[in-house]
Design a protein around this motif. Sequence first.
Motif, mmCIF file in Angstrom:
data_model
loop_
_atom_site.group_PDB
_atom_site.id
_atom_site.type_symbol
_atom_site.label_atom_id
_atom_site.label_comp_id
_atom_site.label_asym_id
_atom_site.label_seq_id
_atom_site.Cartn_x
_atom_site.Cartn_y
_atom_site.Cartn_z
ATOM 1 N N SER A 148 39.088 59.968 12.360
ATOM 2 C CA SER A 148 39.096 60.197 10.909
ATOM 3 C C SER A 148 38.539 61.580 10.589
ATOM 4 N N THR A 149 39.291 62.350 9.788
ATOM 5 C CA THR A 149 38.871 63.702 9.412
ATOM 6 C C THR A 149 38.645 63.754 7.898
ATOM 7 N N ILE A 150 38.156 64.897 7.440
ATOM 8 C CA ILE A 150 37.991 65.095 5.998
ATOM 9 C C ILE A 150 39.336 64.936 5.288
ATOM 10 N N ILE A 210 29.367 54.328 7.013
ATOM 11 C CA ILE A 210 29.666 55.368 7.994
ATOM 12 C C ILE A 210 29.736 54.673 9.346
ATOM 13 N N PHE A 211 30.785 54.979 10.096
ATOM 14 C CA PHE A 211 31.026 54.298 11.367
ATOM 15 C C PHE A 211 29.777 54.290 12.255
ATOM 16 N N THR A 212 29.463 53.099 12.755
ATOM 17 C CA THR A 212 28.353 52.944 13.695
ATOM 18 C C THR A 212 28.930 52.476 15.023
ATOM 19 N N PRO A 213 28.742 53.224 16.096
ATOM 20 C CA PRO A 213 29.284 52.764 17.382
ATOM 21 C C PRO A 213 28.512 51.569 17.920
ATOM 22 N N LEU A 214 29.146 50.411 17.913
ATOM 23 C CA LEU A 214 28.492 49.184 18.384
ATOM 24 C C LEU A 214 28.855 48.903 19.831
ATOM 25 N N PRO A 215 27.934 48.323 20.581
ATOM 26 C CA PRO A 215 28.270 47.947 21.959
ATOM 27 C C PRO A 215 29.457 47.000 21.977
ATOM 28 N N LEU A 216 30.200 46.998 23.079
ATOM 29 C CA LEU A 216 31.321 46.071 23.323
ATOM 30 C C LEU A 216 32.555 46.353 22.479
ATOM 31 N N THR A 217 32.703 47.559 21.955
ATOM 32 C CA THR A 217 33.882 47.813 21.122
ATOM 33 C C THR A 217 34.680 49.021 21.643
ATOM 34 N N TRP A 218 36.007 48.939 21.420
ATOM 35 C CA TRP A 218 36.877 50.058 21.784
ATOM 36 C C TRP A 218 36.521 51.303 20.974
ATOM 37 N N SER A 219 36.139 51.118 19.713
ATOM 38 C CA SER A 219 35.825 52.291 18.881
ATOM 39 C C SER A 219 34.624 53.048 19.436
ATOM 40 N N LEU A 235 40.753 62.947 21.446
ATOM 41 C CA LEU A 235 40.683 62.405 20.093
ATOM 42 C C LEU A 235 39.559 63.104 19.331
ATOM 43 N N PHE A 236 39.844 63.480 18.070
ATOM 44 C CA PHE A 236 38.780 64.077 17.256
ATOM 45 C C PHE A 236 37.749 63.001 16.891
ATOM 46 N N VAL A 237 36.482 63.308 17.100
ATOM 47 C CA VAL A 237 35.419 62.380 16.704
ATOM 48 C C VAL A 237 34.366 63.166 15.926
ATOM 49 N N GLU A 238 34.133 62.754 14.696
ATOM 50 C CA GLU A 238 33.144 63.461 13.877
ATOM 51 C C GLU A 238 31.734 62.988 14.243
ATOM 52 N N LYS A 239 30.940 63.918 14.782
ATOM 53 C CA LYS A 239 29.590 63.526 15.169
ATOM 54 C C LYS A 239 28.523 64.263 14.361
ATOM 55 N N ASN A 240 28.954 65.266 13.604
ATOM 56 C CA ASN A 240 27.974 66.004 12.802
ATOM 57 C C ASN A 240 27.478 65.114 11.660
ATOM 58 N N ARG A 241 26.168 64.993 11.570
ATOM 59 C CA ARG A 241 25.604 64.031 10.622
ATOM 60 C C ARG A 241 26.013 64.332 9.177
ATOM 61 N N THR A 245 28.610 66.014 8.064
ATOM 62 C CA THR A 245 30.039 65.813 7.790
ATOM 63 C C THR A 245 30.392 64.332 7.788
ATOM 64 N N ARG A 246 29.678 63.559 8.599
ATOM 65 C CA ARG A 246 29.884 62.103 8.562
ATOM 66 C C ARG A 246 29.509 61.567 7.167
ATOM 67 N N GLU A 247 28.394 62.065 6.655
ATOM 68 C CA GLU A 247 27.963 61.682 5.291
ATOM 69 C C GLU A 247 29.013 62.113 4.269
ATOM 70 N N LEU A 248 29.517 63.329 4.480
ATOM 71 C CA LEU A 248 30.499 63.855 3.530
ATOM 72 C C LEU A 248 31.751 62.979 3.496
ATOM 73 N N GLN A 249 32.181 62.508 4.667
ATOM 74 C CA GLN A 249 33.360 61.630 4.702
ATOM 75 C C GLN A 249 33.130 60.438 3.770
ATOM 76 N N LYS A 250 31.943 59.916 3.776
ATOM 77 C CA LYS A 250 31.636 58.779 2.907
ATOM 78 C C LYS A 250 31.621 59.208 1.434
ATOM 79 N N LYS A 251 30.966 60.346 1.180
ATOM 80 C CA LYS A 251 30.821 60.789 -0.217
ATOM 81 C C LYS A 251 32.169 61.023 -0.886
ATOM 82 N N ILE A 252 33.114 61.518 -0.107
ATOM 83 C CA ILE A 252 34.439 61.769 -0.675
ATOM 84 C C ILE A 252 34.988 60.492 -1.304
ATOM 85 N N ILE A 253 34.688 59.382 -0.699
ATOM 86 C CA ILE A 253 35.214 58.102 -1.198
ATOM 87 C C ILE A 253 34.337 57.511 -2.293
#
Length: 406
Positions: free
Chosen positions: A323-325, A348-357, A373-379, A381-389
């Motif tokens: 997921s990107t901006i 904001i996506f949380t990587p949980l054990p036992l999941t493909w994500s 695969l693009f993975v957003e790890k910057n804190r 920008t991750r927040e920003l992805q949420k704020k946009i919505i």
Amino acid sequence: MGERSVVELAESLAKGKHGHYVRGVCFISKEPVKEYIELPSYDDVVKSHDKFIEMFGIFYDNNDPVSGRGLYQKQDTRYLIHNPPALYLTQAELDKVYSLPFELDAHPLHKKEGEIRALNTIRFSITSHRGCYGECNFCSIAVHQGRRVRWRSEDSIVNEAKRFVSHPEFKGIISDIGGPTANMYGFECSVKEKSGPCTDKRCLYPDVCDALVPNHKGQMNILKRVSQIKGVKKVFVASGIRHDLVLEDRKYGDSYLKQIVENHTSGQMKLAPEHTEDEVLALMGKPKIDLLLKFREKFFRYTKNAGKKQFLTYYFIAAHPGSTIKHMRRMKEFINKNLKIVPEQVQIFTPLPLTWSSVMYATGKNPFTMEKLFVEKNRNTRELQKKIITENYPNKPAKSKRYRFK
Ligand code: SF4
């Protein structure tokens, strides 16, 4: 869900045995178990993303008691042995577990620490089934509860509701009858019973598999029977509903939705589309968004016909791998245009054990194609992805520094 393994292990320990043969148990050993499958070693997995993906794939494909084999992995000089999963409880056994005299209360130790608010949500709720074949890639239920749904008998569920009535704290409201997904009660694909879940295709993604014939009759019966119990004023379905299954049930889907809308929704029904953009939905293992719009139309039609004021709330995930901006902006446009709300339930996506994500998050690869695969790890920008919505701005982001992203 460990009832069987816990009892078997306790019995074998009581007899002075080690319990290494009990299904569902893991242990450390000097020797591998020859007939089990060898996983890439711990050292290899730590060094190589591809080995990590390989390990998770083998683990994922071997978590059903019918088809799952034992696994082992070299750690240091020793081996971690992972026995095949415990056999599922039969319906009679499940009924027996739920007929035990549970206290429906917090443990006295925790009670002393003050009010436990979560207790209000679960105290008078009923688990009708276990397991989920939704296989959303960010969720671990398919692994820890399994991909085969097992359900209690109608009588067992009705009897549990009757027991609530005599509880001094019961006010007549049953907050939920459901499971990991509320509307998976009472039907399953016959293939799984004999050979376990398919490893080369999924039950609900990209579409509902032809071998699965959704049938909501069983859940409708339970809701009716429980609602008729003297002392029960209201029965809600608060567990998530898979709207694709409702739409796919040609026989009972519409009457099920009507029944839920008219009698079992507490003002708002929660749905979990999680995203709106095809690329991200594919990585999540979620159905395409057009199904949500079909379901939404029916929900509001039935709500209007019932003369009620009810709403839909939607769960969304920001910053899922892939997921990107840009995706989030397109999602915002979609929501503005079609859902006409400002979503509040965005995590904001949380990587949980036992999941493909989480595998995607950790490796930066799509584990199904092995492509980067693009993975957003910057804190931020991750927040920003949420704020946009979640922020209520007109279609375009404000021209402030905060939103200047390319
Ligand atoms: S046949 Fe279809 S519904 Fe049955 S296990 Fe395989 S993918 Fe799932």
